[in-house]
Design an enzyme around this catalytic site. Sequence first.
Site, PDB file in Angstrom:
ATOM      1  CG  ASP A 188     -45.160  14.782 -25.616  1.00  0.00           C
ATOM      2  OD1 ASP A 188     -46.298  15.138 -25.979  1.00  0.00           O
ATOM      3  OD2 ASP A 188     -44.343  15.550 -25.071  1.00  0.00           O
TER       4      ASP A 188
ATOM      5  CE  LYS B 229     -34.821  17.217 -21.470  1.00  0.00           C
ATOM      6  NZ  LYS B 229     -35.759  16.292 -22.179  1.00  0.00           N
TER       7      LYS B 229
END
Length: 562
Positions: free
Chosen positions: A129, A21
Amino acid sequence: MHRAEDLRAAPDSPHREVAVKTVLRGRTGIAVDTSGSTREFDRFRREVRIMRMLSQGHPNLTRLIDGGVDGTPGGSGLPYLAMELLDGHPLADLIDEEPQLPVSWVAAIGAQIAAGLTAAHTAGVVHRDLKPANVMLTSNGTVKILDFGMGSIVDDPDQTRLTSTGVSVGTARYMAPEQFRAEHVSGLADLYALGCILYELLVGQPPFSARTPYELSEQHQHSQPPLLTLVRPDLPVELVRLVDRLLEKKAELRPENAALLHDVLVPLAQAADDTAALLAPHWVAMDPVARLRTLLPERTPAAPVPVPRREPRLPETMDVFGIHADLINEYESFTKSATVFRDARIEGFVKDDLAAKSQWPDPWLSLNPFFADGGKVTDLVQEGLLHPKCAEIFQAGKKESSRRPDGRPLTFHLHQRQAIEAAQAGDSYVLTTGTGSGKSLAYIVPIVNHVLKERQAASLRAGGNGTGGRTEGGRVRAIVVYPMNALANSQLMELEKYLRHGFGAGQEPVTFARYTGQESEERRKELRKNPPDILLTNYVMLELMLTRPDDRSSLIRQERVV
């Protein structure tokens, strides 16, 4: 996100291929400048720090392989995060294709998420989240929590600087009420988000589905979600109750930690569930239930320990008459203290007047107490005090026209629970609380519970399945006697609210009728032919029932519980 190869791993290592990522641009679209301190870069560094803390081999957390800034000659100079490469699908895909998952799957997925959250919270990390898009079901059934980029490290001195005080963080459909208020966020916010995920896995939509963040904020903070049982009335009571607790508006009312959730969900996941075979084949191959069994530690069965019978709890009492006398004495002393009598005739008159209570007549004593909480009806069902059907019967706000219970489980006062416990133990009791304290439920609930359990026991004795359904030509199991018809009429409406609403006329789980002299002869004959489980009457009619041959043979003879 990119697929890459870890050259440091052995060629035959399952971790040779990794997911990388990188942060290319900030939210404004401008390329990330790693020479200074930008918010995106700082947030990425924090994610690396979090992943390092959590990358201790927990099966439900993504394993970190490496992370930092690419500083190699000719490299990109960008922040990167190298993680294990996962083969699977986010829960969002599963929900899109299978909007109502089997209970065993929901429980298994929830248990694995709870296990991952337990590890994160123990390490002092809050995800903040959690949502279906950030949870992946892998090909072997393992559930992985992804993307701690919005995560929070407890007691992190950089926390305020990185998240900007007063700015809510997270995805609005799954955010806890305290996140919308930009308050301190703990692991209980993750539990709220998990409640939203479980809700969506069960019925195919999140608890709240407003279109704007503001409307979602209002709903999460002030509204109650639709009942799960509206869509799936056959859901286990303990699962529905668990989701309700996870979605409590006040964080302190939610379960204390994720480990408790795991312990509740595991038995539900392991229960027999033949509906799992109805899922699409490509999902069946990713069975989270089978994977959960391999993740559970081996347990040796504990020797059964006899449970001692709990002593009846005696309610605390208030000496109302003593309070009244003290108030009068204090007021009388106050009145006399400011008066000096210089004439014996006046003094005698005042004494006589005070003795006649002209200044303080016998009052109507009105108290507005706050009754102690005795738990929800679902709690008492889970403890075995009440029959499971009571959770459907005793709900507040059921619609009269509904053909299935669509209200919310009642929360009992402590004195109502004590009455239920006394009845369960076979003890007599007298309840002397005031108007509006729910005295009627203190005997209605035990009576309904007794009827349901007695019927279930009779069904088992007869070789049935123990469901104990209502039958025609039954018998009166309880007679409730009132001093006047008005009270009987009022309680008739109360029974209709609980036993008819949500079931329909003629489908009451426990039957009831009034027999007070207001009924026609045709109605009386019908009652003699098909006696109800519960009969409401008055003292006069009770005496007549004891003496009339027809009533005595059909109603009184078959009655056993008063």
